[in-house]
Design an enzyme around this catalytic site. Structure first.
Site, PDB file in Angstrom:
ATOM      1  N   CYS A  33     -17.776  11.210  19.019  1.00 20.44           N
ATOM      2  CA  CYS A  33     -16.845  12.305  19.311  1.00 20.44           C
ATOM      3  C   CYS A  33     -16.638  13.217  18.104  1.00 20.44           C
ATOM      4  CB  CYS A  33     -15.491  11.759  19.745  1.00 20.44           C
ATOM      5  SG  CYS A  33     -15.454  10.995  21.370  1.00 20.44           S
TER       6      CYS A  33
ATOM      7  N   CYS B 217      15.570   3.586  -2.107  1.00 16.36           N
ATOM      8  CA  CYS B 217      14.338   4.243  -2.569  1.00 16.36           C
ATOM      9  C   CYS B 217      14.669   5.362  -3.547  1.00 16.36           C
ATOM     10  CB  CYS B 217      13.577   4.837  -1.382  1.00 16.36           C
ATOM     11  SG  CYS B 217      13.200   3.711  -0.038  1.00 16.36           S
TER      12      CYS B 217
ATOM     13  N   ARG C  29       2.942  -0.094   1.370  1.00 17.68           N
ATOM     14  CA  ARG C  29       3.599   0.095   0.070  1.00 17.68           C
ATOM     15  C   ARG C  29       5.118   0.038   0.228  1.00 17.68           C
ATOM     16  NH1 ARG C  29       4.823  -1.277  -4.013  1.00 17.68           N
ATOM     17  NH2 ARG C  29       4.909  -0.162  -5.983  1.00 17.68           N
TER      18      ARG C  29
ATOM     19  N   CYS D  28       7.580  -2.550  -1.690  1.00 16.87           N
ATOM     20  CA  CYS D  28       8.753  -2.129  -2.457  1.00 16.87           C
ATOM     21  C   CYS D  28      10.000  -2.890  -1.991  1.00 16.87           C
ATOM     22  CB  CYS D  28       8.978  -0.627  -2.301  1.00 16.87           C
ATOM     23  SG  CYS D  28       7.936   0.396  -3.362  1.00 16.87           S
TER      24      CYS D  28
END
Length: 257
Positions: A75, A173, A214, A218
């Site tokens: 494709c 974070c 990831r 963390c």
């Protein structure tokens, strides 16, 4: 070392950030924060260990998919030469019909399903290899994740997760990747946590890692229960992180610690 002791060491200075606090503004690739030797490794296709995964993904792309009589290449052209690299740079995307976030890996998985391939669980090594190969086809393209329309609401939810404290270390974070960007921890400089290099080869664990993996790694470091693969939380956070990378060039496969 117990989580309680790690927590105490972190906040009493045995594990420290150095230098003044820097608030991230202009988006900068993690490439700007790694050591010169690591940059040289990433820049050299013969030295970059992530290229083995690219080649593995290329082989899978050109072969008939397991359980199906068709290859991705039928494709999208041999070696993906007929793929729209600008479209690759827009992932993850929001599918209004299905009301869900579609990552690049999810798109590949869905395509495999349509040709009758044997289903693979999220982050299966073959899917990571295919994801790495396809993302590499768009190397040098500018990350261009949509941020308007219904996506804006999803990004707000992702940002909330980014700002939420998790785990026994009680950090979010944003503590590392917004508040303390550029500081040193365990001999490494903290980056903005941008996603433009993922999937990336991680030197400390010796394997290819996509952005969602990831995130899970963390969270383990924060002594938090990681979000499940393909969960709503990890999809929202991944979408938000990739939107922060808008304007940066795709580096897959990047090399990181």
């Amino acid at each position: 070392m117990s989580a309680r002791k790690l927590f105490a060491l972190f906040f009493t200075g045995a594990i420290v950030f150095t230098g003044s606090v820097v608030h991230a503004e202009e988006a900068k690739s993690g490439y700007e924060y790694i050591k010169p030797a690591t940059r040289a490794m990433q820049d050299d296709e013969f030295e970059n260990p992530g290229m083995f995964t690219v080649e593995r993904g290329q082989d899978l792309f050109n072969q008939k998919q397991a359980g199906a009589g068709k290859a991705c290449a039928e494709c999208h052209g041999t070696d993906g030469m007929e793929m729209n690299t600008g479209s690759i740079a827009r992932y993850p995307v929001y599918d209004t019909a299905e009301d869900e976030i579609i990552t690049l890996q999810k798109r590949i998985s869905n395509c495999r399903d349509t040709i009758g391939s044997i289903p693979l669980q999220a982050n299966h090594p073959d899917l990571v290899a295919l994801e790495t190969f396809v993302r590499n086809r768009a190397y040098g393209e500018t990350v261009n994740v949509r941020t308007d329309g219904p996506v804006a609401t999803l990004l707000k939810k992702g940002e909330t997760i980014y700002q939420t404290r998790y785990g026994l270390i009680d950090m979010s974070c944003s503590h590392c990747h917004s508040l303390y960007t550029g500081q040193m921890i365990r001999g490494q400089r903290i980056s903005q946590g941008q996603g433009n290099g993922f999937p990336a080869y991680r030197l400390d664990i010796g394997e290819m890692t996509n952005l969602h993996q990831r995130i899970q790694q963390c969270m383990n470091s924060m002594r938090a229960e990681p979000f499940a693969a393909d969960s709503e939380e990890i999809n929202l956070l991944g979408l938000y992180l990739m939107s922060r990378s808008n304007g940066l060039k795709i580096e897959t496969p990047a090399v990181r610690y």
